[in-house]
Design an enzyme around this catalytic site. Structure first.
Site, PDB file in Angstrom:
ATOM      1  N   HIS A 111     -58.245 108.316  11.178  1.00 52.77           N
ATOM      2  CA  HIS A 111     -58.713 109.450  11.975  1.00 52.77           C
ATOM      3  C   HIS A 111     -57.686 110.591  11.864  1.00 52.77           C
ATOM      4  O   HIS A 111     -58.030 111.742  11.574  1.00 52.77           O
ATOM      5  CB  HIS A 111     -58.865 108.983  13.425  1.00 52.77           C
ATOM      6  CG  HIS A 111     -59.611 109.925  14.328  1.00 52.77           C
ATOM      7  ND1 HIS A 111     -59.728 109.702  15.678  1.00 52.77           N
ATOM      8  CD2 HIS A 111     -60.259 111.096  14.097  1.00 52.77           C
ATOM      9  CE1 HIS A 111     -60.435 110.681  16.224  1.00 52.77           C
ATOM     10  NE2 HIS A 111     -60.760 111.542  15.286  1.00 52.77           N
ATOM     11  N   GLU A 166     -55.707  99.791  14.460  1.00 50.58           N
ATOM     12  CA  GLU A 166     -54.697 100.843  14.252  1.00 50.58           C
ATOM     13  C   GLU A 166     -54.975 101.648  12.986  1.00 50.58           C
ATOM     14  O   GLU A 166     -54.712 102.851  12.936  1.00 50.58           O
ATOM     15  CB  GLU A 166     -53.284 100.233  14.217  1.00 50.58           C
ATOM     16  CG  GLU A 166     -52.872  99.509  15.507  1.00 50.58           C
ATOM     17  CD  GLU A 166     -53.011 100.348  16.783  1.00 50.58           C
ATOM     18  OE1 GLU A 166     -52.886 101.582  16.706  1.00 50.58           O
ATOM     19  OE2 GLU A 166     -53.269  99.759  17.852  1.00 50.58           O
TER      20      GLU A 166
HETATM   21 ZN    ZN Z   1     -56.344 102.276  20.289  1.00 50.40          ZN
END
Ligand code: ZN
Length: 609
Positions: A401, A395
Site C-alpha cells: 500500500h 504486513e
Molecule cells: Zn495492520
C-alpha cells in the site's frame, strides 16, 4: 523456574539476509548525522514564511515546496533512527539517535504550526480560487477541503497553541498505564499438567494461549489477568483520565461528542461506527456457533475464554520456513498481476524490507514503517509457522500500500490513515488464505491449521476489537454525562459485553474477563481507533471477493485504491474500489466468510469423530 525458551541470539549474530536494509536510507550513522544537521539548518528558511501565507498563491506554493522538502528529509532521519532502535533497544547509540530524531521532529512540527491557522484565516473560498487558478496549488485542492471541514472546530491561534502544548501532559495517563503493564507488572509462572513451569511475559502470553495443554492455557491466562487486576484501581484512574481528555478536547473544539470529534477529520459519519456495532451485535450467533463447535471438539461441558485458541487439529502441521511463506504469499497474490507480485516478492527477499529474526532487545509484535523515499520496511519475529506467514502477508499488504501510494502520490497525500490501511493488510491475508485453503484441500491437519489461523485473526479483529469499541463508546458517553468511571464499573461492563459475545457455551470468570480493558494499554487511549480494525477486515473481504470472483475491473479498482494513498477520504477511496463501508453489507459479508470457515472446520473436526 524452568526456562523453556531457546537462546535468542544477540543482534550482531543475526545473519544479514534476515535483517532489513536500513543502509539503503543512510549508508552510515555519519551520513545520518549529516542529514540531521541539514534538517536543522533548513528550519529557519521554512519558519521565515510565518505571517506571509496570505500574501498570495506564489508565496504559498513556495512555502509548501520548502516545508515538504524539509519534512521529507526529516522523515528519513526519523525512520532510520527508529528502525535501528526497534531492532536493538539495548543499543544505547541507537536509542540516543531515536531520542534526538523525536526531538527534531517536535521542533519541525512547532516551526510549521503557524501554517494551518494562517491558511484558515485566508479562508476556504480564497484557497479554492488559488487552487483553481494557480497550477502549482491545484494538487492541494483536497488538502484545502480537509482543512475547511475542520475550520468550524479550530479555535483561535492562542487557544490552539495552548491545546497543542497540553498534548504532552495529557498523554501521561496512557503513559502510566503502559509503564505499569509493560515494565512493572510481574506475572506468576504458568504451570502445565505435568507440573512444569513456564515464564509468563508480555512477549509470550499470546503464544501460551495456543498451548495444547489446558493447564498451561488456564494458568497463563489467569496469571496474566490477575497481575492486571492487582492494579485495577490505578489502571481505572488512568483510563478515566484518558477518556476525560478525549471528552475535554471534543468539547473544547465544539463537537457534539467525542465520537464525532474522532471521526470528523477523516470525514467518516458516526453512522458508520454505529452501523458496524449494530451489525456486529446482530451476528453474534455466528460467534456462538463457533464457540459451540470448539466446546464439542474439545469434549468439554463448557469452554473458558482460555480455550478459544486451543488447537483442534491434533498433530501439529508442517513448519513453514520463511522462503516458503514468501513463495506461497506471492502465489496467492497472483490475481493482482505480475507487477504487484514481483515488487512484493523482491521486497520480502533480496531487497530486504523485512527484519524477521528474533534477537535480544528486539521489539515485540510486527509493523510496517517507512516514508516516501525509503523502502516500506517490516519488523516481525518470524517463527516458521502459519501464524507468522499470515502476519507476513498482513504486513506486506501495508508495505505494498505504501509502496504504490508513495510512487503515485505527491508528498501531501503519500500517507493514509488506519481506516484504509487495515483494508490493504487484511486483503492480503484474505486472498492468501483463500489460495492456501484451495491448495491444501484434503490435507486435514493443514486445513484445520489454516482455518484456526483464520479464526484467531477474526477473533482479534472481528470479536475483541468491536467489543472494545462498544465498551469505548459507552465509557465516553458516561463521562460526557458526568458519570465517574471506577474499576468496578469498567470491569463489570466489560464482563457483560464479553458474556454477550461468548454466549451459552463459554463459562465467564467475570473479573478476569472483565479485566480485558486493562490489557490494552495503547488502543483504548487512541480515541475510537479500534473499530477500524473491524471495518478493515470487512472491507478487505468484500474487495477480495470481487478480485477472486473475477469481477470486471476489480483488480484495477483495487490497485487504484492502493495508489490513492491519502488523496481521497477513505470512504470515497473504498467506494471507488467497489465497497461501501457506510452500508452494512461488507460487515455482513465478512460474517458470511467467517460462517463458511466455521462450517468447513466443523466438517473437518467431526470427520475425525
Ligand atoms: Zn495492520
Amino acid at each position: 523456574m524452568t526456562a523453556l525458551r531457546t537462546a535468542v541470539p544477540a543482534r550482531a549474530d543475526v545473519p544479514r539476509e534476515a535483517t532489513w536494509d536500513t543502509d539503503s536510507i543512510f549508508a552510515s550513522p555519519g551520513a545520518w548525522e549529516t542529514a540531521f544537521a541539514r534538517v536543522e539548518e533548513g528550519l529557519p528558511a521554512v519558519a521565515a514564511y510565518a505571517g506571509r501565507l496570505a500574501e498570495g498563491p506564489d508565496v504559498l506554493a513556495g512555502y509548501f515546496a520548502a516545508a515538504e522538502e524539509l519534512s521529507a528529509l526529516l522523515g528519513k532521519v526519523f525512520v532510520y533512527a527508529n528502525l535501528n532502535y526497534a531492532v536493538d533497544t539495548l543499543d544505547m547509540e541507537a536509542q540516543a539517535r531515536a531520542d534526538r530524531a523525536r526531538g527534531l521532529s517536535a521542533r519541525v512540527q512547532a516551526a510549521l504550526a503557524f501554517a494551518e491557522p494562517e491558511l484558515l484565516a485566508v479562508g476556504p473560498e480564497t484557497l479554492g480560487q488559488w487552487a483553481a487558478e494557480h497550477p502549482p496549488l491545484a494538487t492541494y485542492r483536497h488538502y484545502f477541503d480537509m482543512l475547511a471541514r475542520r475550520a468550524p472546530h479550530v479555535r483561535s491561534a492562542e487557544v490552539e497553541a495552548l491545546l497543542k502544548q497540553a498534548a504532552d501532559p495529557f498523554a501521561t495517563a496512557a503513559g502510566i498505564h503502559g509503564t505499569l503493564t509493560n515494565t512493572d507488572l510481574t506475572f506468576a509462572p504458568a504451570v502445565g499438567a505435568d507440573g512444569a513451569e513456564y515464564d509468563v511475559q508480555q512477549g509470550n502470553i499470546n503464544k501460551l494461549t495456543f498451548d495444547p495443554d489446558r493447564a498451561v492455557r488456564r494458568s497463563a491466562w489467569e496469571s496474566y489477568a490477575d497481575a492486571h487486576l492487582a492494579h485495577r484501581n490505578t489502571l481505572a484512574a488512568c483510563l478515566s483520565a484518558g477518556v476525560k481528555q478525549n471528552v475535554f478536547l471534543a468539547r473544547a473544539r465544539g463537537y457534539e461528542s467525542a465520537l464525532h470529534a474522532a471521526l470528523a477529520p477523516n470525514h467518516i459519519p458516526v453512522e458508520v461506527f454505529r452501523a458496524l456495532l449494530e451489525t456486529f451485535r446482530r451476528h453474534l450467533p455466528t460467534w456462538h456457533r463457533y464457540w459451540g463447535l470448539r466446546r464439542r471438539a474439545l469434549g468439554l461441558e463448557r469452554i473458558a475464554p482460555y480455550d478459544v485458541k486451543a488447537p483442534l487439529g491434533g498433530d501439529a502441521p508442517a513448519a513453514v520456513p520463511y522462503e516458503q511463506a514468501v513463495a506461497w504469499i506471492a502465489d496467492g497474490m497472483a490475481p493482482l498481476g505480475p507487477e504487484y507480485v514481483e515488487a512484493m516478492r523482491r521486497g520480502a527477499s533480496e531487497a530486504r524490507w523485512v527484519d524477521r529474526a528474533p534477537n535480544r532487545g528486539k521489539r515485540m509484535g510486527a509493523f510496517s514503517s517507512g516514508t516516501p523515499g525509503t523502502n516500506p520496511f517490516i519488523l516481525m519475529s518470524y517463527n516458521d509457522d502459519l501464524l507468522s506467514l499470515s502476519t507476513l502477508a498482513h504486513e506486506l499488504g501495508h508495505s505494498m500500500h505504501s509502496y504504490l501510494s508513495w510512487r503515485a502520490q505527491p508528498f501531501v497525500y503519500a500517507r493514509y490513515g488506519l481506516f484504509a490501511a487495515e483494508v490493504a493488510s487484511n486483503f492480503n491475508q484474505a486472498v492468501v488464505r483463500a489460495h492456501l485453503l484451495e491448495k491444501f484441500r484434503g490435507d486435514r491437519a493443514f486445513e484445520i491449521a489454516l482455518l484456526e489461523e483464520a479464526m484467531s485473526n477474526f477473533h482479534r479483529y472481528f470479536f475483541v476489537m468491536p467489543t472494545l469499541a462498544r465498551f469505548e463508546q459507552e465509557m465516553h458517553e458516561r463521562v460526557w454525562r458526568g458519570e465517574a468511571l471506577t474499576a468496578a464499573t469498567l470491569t463489570d461492563r466489560m464482563a457483560d459485553l464479553f458474556a454477550e459475545g461468548f454466549g451459552p457455551d463459554v463459562e465467564i470468570d467475570r473479573d478476569r474477563v472483565g479485566s480485558t480493558w486493562m490489557q490494552f494499554s495503547t488502543h483504548l487511549y487512541a480515541n475510537f481507533y479500534v473499530f477500524q480494525y473491524a471495518t478493515g477486515i470487512s472491507g478487505a473481504h468484500a474487495l477480495a471477493e470481487r478480485v477472486l470472483s473475477g469481477k470486471e475491473n476489480a483488480v484495477e479498482d483495487y490497485l487504484g485504491f492502493l495508489r490513492a494513498g491519502g488523496s481521497k477520504y477513505p470512504l470515497d477511496a473504498l467506494r471507488d474500489a467497489g465497497v461501501d463501508l457506510a452500508s452494512p453489507e461488507p460487515v455482513e459479508k465478512a460474517f458470511a466468510v467467517m460462517a463458511g470457515y466455521v462450517d468447513r472446520l466443523e466438517a473437518l473436526v467431526s470427520a475425525a469423530g
